[in-house]
Design an enzyme around this catalytic site. Structure first.
Site, mmCIF file in Angstrom:
data_model
loop_
_atom_site.group_PDB
_atom_site.id
_atom_site.type_symbol
_atom_site.label_atom_id
_atom_site.label_comp_id
_atom_site.label_asym_id
_atom_site.label_seq_id
_atom_site.Cartn_x
_atom_site.Cartn_y
_atom_site.Cartn_z
ATOM 1 N N ARG A 291 -5.599 0.246 -7.767
ATOM 2 C CA ARG A 291 -4.737 0.316 -6.771
ATOM 3 C C ARG A 291 -3.371 0.229 -7.537
ATOM 4 O O ARG A 291 -3.233 -0.079 -8.413
ATOM 5 C CB ARG A 291 -4.892 -0.538 -5.707
ATOM 6 C CG ARG A 291 -4.702 -2.012 -5.899
ATOM 7 C CD ARG A 291 -4.894 -2.899 -5.050
ATOM 8 N NE ARG A 291 -5.038 -4.523 -5.449
ATOM 9 C CZ ARG A 291 -4.330 -5.151 -6.094
ATOM 10 N NH1 ARG A 291 -3.178 -4.766 -6.390
ATOM 11 N NH2 ARG A 291 -4.537 -6.429 -6.490
ATOM 12 N N VAL A 294 1.397 -5.067 -6.767
ATOM 13 C CA VAL A 294 2.592 -5.535 -6.398
ATOM 14 C C VAL A 294 3.723 -5.313 -7.226
ATOM 15 O O VAL A 294 4.789 -5.066 -6.774
ATOM 16 C CB VAL A 294 2.445 -7.051 -6.062
ATOM 17 C CG1 VAL A 294 3.835 -7.862 -5.508
ATOM 18 C CG2 VAL A 294 1.384 -7.255 -4.848
#
Length: 451
Positions: A291, A294
């Protein structure tokens, strides 16, 4: 891709919306009842309420999100990070509904989501790993003998773990069986699987990772990042590129990360995470995150590449259109995670109304925040308010800029981690990159000093 639903909240939802708008893609926000009136709703073209405050009834609710996609006419879903971003079942349901899933295929998510299988894939790709068990631990075997062979200290890890969870340290033979039993129970409760494995523990390790990207046919890396400033295995400050890293170690990490992506025919953004042992000058694979991370803005800062734009392009069927030789690295960047927590009180969450929120600016400064002054931080979700990112020509200049930016960052009404960040950037050990993953807990008085 004409209409994108963002299955997330807070700063990452806004960050995805901004790039989508620049690309001419309409955006759909999904919010819980608690997030009505949030900045996500303000920035998106349209908003759908998907359930009450608890995440299990809203942001983790597959049916509600897919219903919102159908009602809005969205043709693609971006999961952001956290929540459903690494949920293979949800990815399959998105695809089965005829929507574009902005992320790697479900098979890649499943492979890398199982840490024991991911370790095996890493070995096959030539990625260095720490000494440990091959596959999951056979509890019926002589696990004390296995631990003896690996050596102490070691860690027992949940195969289905992630985000720093599901990890227990074992210091001696007498601790093996009891610690494994506890780790299995924790793993089953947290991840639905009691599978665990052993791995050698690195004292004073650094956490370094490589950003990779692929279109299924070609693969590149966007450099490395250091995430060693952590608290209880949760990242606090990240920087790119990783400082004080030998050239051969850096080349090995980058090259084998791309090879792992190539061998798994990876599509989209992924991060290969490593532990670096500065005493042995060895690096070893931890896991691969399937993914957007952050900390992706610091890779964007040193490469000039918008990772969300690349995600959307590739998900829509486009090819990379560039090679590794086309990617250049310039300067140094830091990211500071600003959480609604009280560092002086064991990092207790600090929900409430934000009275003031003054963010810094100037050259090389970026602030990705999900909140504004006057808004309420709810107790239902992750405590991240936003991220402060600074860039400069080299690490010393970036650090000096960070000191100035953090001093100018003013948030009141709730407790935040800003005062802790100010202390950390002034430390000599941070300035000389001598910190490590357990540094915050290891330095006496660091967390008890006045803000």
């Amino acid at each position: 891709m004409k209409k994108l639903l963002i299955a997330n909240r807070g700063e990452i939802a806004i960050r995805v919306i901004r790039t989508a708008k620049e690309m001419g893609i309409a955006t759909v926000a999904v919010v819980s009842e608690a997030d009505r009136g949030s900045n996500v709703e303000r920035y998106a073209d349209e908003t759908h309420v998907i359930g009450p405050a608890p995440a299990g009834l809203s942001y983790l609710n597959h049916d509600a999100i897919l219903a919102a996609a159908e009602a809005s006419g969205a043709d693609a879903v971006h999961p952001g990070y956290g929540f459903l971003s690494e949920n293979a079942d949800f990815a399959r349901r998105v695809q089965a509904a005829g929507l574009v899933w902005v992320g790697p295929d479900p098979e890649s998510i499943e492979l890398m989501g199982n840490k024991a299988r991911a370790r095996e894939a890493a070995i096959a790709a030539g990625v260095p790993v720490l000494k440990g068990t091959e596959g999951t631990l056979d509890i019926e075997s002589d696990i004390e003998a296995i631990a003896d062979d690996i050596g102490y200290p070691l860690v027992v890890k949940a195969s289905a773990g992630g985000g720093g969870r599901g990890i227990r340290r074992i210091n001696s033979r007498a601790d093996v069986r009891g610690t494994v039993d506890i780790a299995q129970a924790e793993a089953l409760a947290a991840f639905g699987s009691s599978d665990v494995y052993f791995e050698r523990f690195v004292t004073r390790a650094r956490h370094v990772e490589v950003q990779v990207f692929g279109d299924g046919e070609s693969w590149v890396h966007l450099g490395d990042r250091d995430c060693s400033m952590q608290r209880r295995q949760q990242k606090v400050i990240e920087e790119a590129p990783a400082p004080d890293l030998p050239d051969d170690i850096r080349a090995q990490m980058r090259g084998t990360s791309v090879e792992l992506a190539r061998q798994s025919k990876y599509t989209g953004a992924g991060t290969v995470e490593f532990l670096y042992d500065p005493v042995r000058h060895e690096v070893a694979f931890i896991e691969m995150n399937t993914r957007l991370q952050v900390e992706h803005p610091i890779s964007e800062a040193i490469t000039g590449i918008d990772l969300v734009r690349e995600q959307l392009r590739v998900a829509a069927g486009e090819k990379l259109g560039y090679t590794q030789a086309d990617i250049t690295f310039e300067g140094h960047a830091f990211e500071f995670r600003i959480n609604a927590e009280d560092p002086e009180n064991n990092f207790m969450p600090s929900p409430g109304v934000i009275e003031t929120l003054e963010l810094s600016g100037g050259p090389g400064v970026r602030a990705d925040f999900g909140f504004s002054a006057g808004q309420t931080v709810m107790p239902f979700y992750d405590s991240l308010l936003g991220k402060v990112v600074v860039w400069a020509a080299d690490r010393d200049q970036a650090l000096a800029r960070a000191v100035r930016v953090l001093e100018e960052t003013k948030i009141s009404g709730i407790k935040t981690t800003v005062p802790l960040m100010r202390r950390l950037v002034e430390l000599d050990d941070f300035g000389t990159a001598q910190h490590y993953t357990t540094y915050i807990e290891s330095v006496p008085g660091l967390l008890g000093e006045p803000a």
